[in-house]
Scaffold this motif. Structure first.
Motif, mmCIF file in Angstrom:
data_model
loop_
_atom_site.group_PDB
_atom_site.id
_atom_site.type_symbol
_atom_site.label_atom_id
_atom_site.label_comp_id
_atom_site.label_asym_id
_atom_site.label_seq_id
_atom_site.Cartn_x
_atom_site.Cartn_y
_atom_site.Cartn_z
ATOM 1 N N LEU A 95 0.429 10.079 -5.246
ATOM 2 C CA LEU A 95 -0.209 10.906 -6.278
ATOM 3 C C LEU A 95 -1.711 10.985 -6.009
ATOM 4 O O LEU A 95 -2.322 10.027 -5.542
ATOM 5 N N SER A 96 -2.301 12.105 -6.334
ATOM 6 C CA SER A 96 -3.720 12.310 -6.052
ATOM 7 C C SER A 96 -4.608 11.726 -7.150
ATOM 8 O O SER A 96 -4.487 12.074 -8.320
ATOM 9 N N VAL A 97 -5.470 10.801 -6.734
ATOM 10 C CA VAL A 97 -6.444 10.172 -7.630
ATOM 11 C C VAL A 97 -7.829 10.523 -7.096
ATOM 12 O O VAL A 97 -8.179 10.118 -5.991
ATOM 13 N N ASP A 128 6.735 8.634 -5.152
ATOM 14 C CA ASP A 128 6.676 8.956 -6.585
ATOM 15 C C ASP A 128 5.290 8.700 -7.173
ATOM 16 O O ASP A 128 4.774 9.509 -7.934
ATOM 17 N N PHE A 129 4.708 7.546 -6.827
ATOM 18 C CA PHE A 129 3.391 7.214 -7.376
ATOM 19 C C PHE A 129 2.342 6.993 -6.282
ATOM 20 O O PHE A 129 1.192 7.352 -6.440
ATOM 21 N N GLN A 130 2.729 6.421 -5.148
ATOM 22 C CA GLN A 130 1.755 6.008 -4.140
ATOM 23 C C GLN A 130 1.002 7.188 -3.523
ATOM 24 O O GLN A 130 -0.117 7.042 -3.058
ATOM 25 N N ALA A 173 0.863 -1.186 0.000
ATOM 26 C CA ALA A 173 0.000 0.000 0.000
ATOM 27 C C ALA A 173 0.900 1.236 0.000
ATOM 28 O O ALA A 173 1.052 1.903 -1.030
ATOM 29 N N LEU A 174 1.541 1.510 1.138
ATOM 30 C CA LEU A 174 2.378 2.712 1.260
ATOM 31 C C LEU A 174 3.728 2.257 1.809
ATOM 32 O O LEU A 174 3.839 1.925 2.991
ATOM 33 N N GLN A 203 -6.630 4.457 -2.730
ATOM 34 C CA GLN A 203 -7.407 3.753 -3.750
ATOM 35 C C GLN A 203 -7.070 2.263 -3.752
ATOM 36 O O GLN A 203 -7.949 1.408 -3.902
ATOM 37 N N VAL A 204 -5.788 1.948 -3.564
ATOM 38 C CA VAL A 204 -5.371 0.543 -3.479
ATOM 39 C C VAL A 204 -6.061 -0.126 -2.283
ATOM 40 O O VAL A 204 -6.585 -1.245 -2.388
ATOM 41 N N LEU A 224 -3.108 7.667 -4.185
ATOM 42 C CA LEU A 224 -3.243 6.370 -4.859
ATOM 43 C C LEU A 224 -3.287 5.206 -3.866
ATOM 44 O O LEU A 224 -4.052 4.262 -4.044
ATOM 45 N N TYR A 225 -2.461 5.268 -2.798
ATOM 46 C CA TYR A 225 -2.432 4.124 -1.881
ATOM 47 C C TYR A 225 -3.791 3.939 -1.208
ATOM 48 O O TYR A 225 -4.170 2.817 -0.869
#
Lengths: 276, 276
Positions: free
Chosen positions: B160-162, B156-158, B147-148, B170-171, B167-168
């Protein structure tokens, strides 16, 4: 193998086919099961039959790992048997914190570690820069980063919108700060034909490793039309369609015919889509 | 091991310590290097010294894989040696399309495959549902989904705003449609203390596997305060801080003292933060 050497190999072979060595002990023809190493015996026959028609081989590491220590022996023998003219891909989808990724990099790149020296390894991007960097520390080796994969679940996260763009585009742009087209490629599934034009806009020079043609339903024509750049920039993988073309004693001959048919289609697309 | 059995083990041991077996041949004390299998000899001594103070062991697969076939033998012997009272984690961070993930699942869960039977395996989420599902098909086994993570590149990606959420998150929410707290855990780095409250809101019942205490700088107190739920819900990993506490002949004794110190701190936090 360098970017230019790979392109030269594609022109020489008139092919951008990568043969996926997803060799499942349970699917190997019966007459090979009595061999000391059936997986290697199968791979050797497949390599002999297809080397003329492809430019790369991609052992799928899961298939070897599932056989325990003897699977790693089969993998090592297979890698040693692949002609040095062909690009090799460890399809492992690794990625961990820096010191651990460093060990995965040694596994696949440093022959004094696990006895293997691939040209490239597939890497998962979720853990970010320091999970990828250790692979790039091996001079002349390639990282092939997952961008947009061919499976249905690929959409769960890869196509989520981040700042108005799908996550896989963010992966493409962020990761270009880590390495250029001479050291990094991207995995883009053939089933994602709608995305190729966008991906080429963001990564015009990179090679794309494209699974999903054949068993998974992607179109080689669409991939080639939308994905080819001035150095071809494509390695299209086919595994099951070639290596399991027949389950009988003629498996190698049938694999050869399948690989040749794909090569002939690729020769046509190189003529048609490669800028002259 | 079930959710309730794991909680019972935590109460019995007064500990939620996971000992990370990141065993690097280059760091094993000199006097063990002449053993037939130095990695196993080292792990056996570490297990003997620490079993009293922990509830889980987590071999980091990269360290074994980097030794080639003999590394997989060391891993198998190590797993066989871990007491059945302790939860076992294959820290492999695998994940691929369905049929390939199925082979990774067999590798770590089906003893007739590679000779290994772990309780759980860490899995990377980037490829989505069908890359995780094959691991869940093994009754009674666990998926521990990233997750994180604890590393700098995790952001870098975890993060990021979704849709206005990282993102984590959302996961965490998407993956709860695949399995409940009885079959899935999440990796959340101890260096991400600010996120524990949010994560507990989204995943109140799940166990979290928490690396990053010790060498990576995370605080056990903060993790325990913000992360503990009514079934503890934490497995806090320490590897280097325990197994490399000394590089001399007293390495096991020093490992024991380190593990005991962490257990004693955990006993205090269980008293303090576990709802009564």
């Amino acid at each position: 193998m360098t970017y230019q050497e790979l392109f030269a190999s594609i022109l020489h072979q008139k092919s951008y086919l990568c043969v996926g060595l997803d060799t499942d002990l349970r699917k190997i023809p019966a007459h090979l099961q009595s061999e000391a190493d059936p997986v290697f015996a199968f791979n050797r026959a497949i390599i002999d039959a297809t080397a003329e028609y492809c430019v790369a081989y991609k052992p799928n590491i899961a298939f070897y790992e599932a056989q325990g220590p003897k699977g790693w022996e089969s993998l090592r023998k297979t890698l040693d048997y692949i002609p040095k003219t062909h690009f090799t891909i460890a399809d492992a989808k690794r990625g961990d914190i820096g010191n651990t990724s460093g060990l995965y990099a040694r596994t696949f790149f440093d022959p004094s570690s696990a006895g293997l020296e691939f040209d490239s390894v597939t890497v998962a991007p979720y853990m970010g820069s320091d999970s990828v960097q250790p692979f790039l520390e091996f001079e002349g080796k390639w990282v092939i980063l997952l961008a947009l994969t061919s499976n249905p679940g690929g959409a769960d996260f890869q196509r989520l919108s981040v700042n108005g763009k799908p996550l896989y585009e963010q992966v493409l742009t962020t990761s270009q700060q880590w390495a250029g087209a001479d050291r990094m490629m991207y995995v883009v599934g053939a089933t994602q034909a709608d995305a190729f034009a966008d991906i080429r806009r963001l990564a015009p020079d990179h090679f794309l490793l494209v699974p999903g043609v054949g068993a998974q339903g992607g179109s080689l024509e669409a991939v080639s039309r939308h994905g080819m750049n001035s150095h071809c920039g494509l390695l299209v993988n086919s595994a099951r369609g070639i290596i399991y073309a027949s389950s009988g004693p003629d498996f190698a001959q049938k694999a050869r015919l399948e690989a040749r048919a794909i090569q002939q289609e690729m020769e046509k697309y190189l003529d048609q889509f490669l800028p002259h």
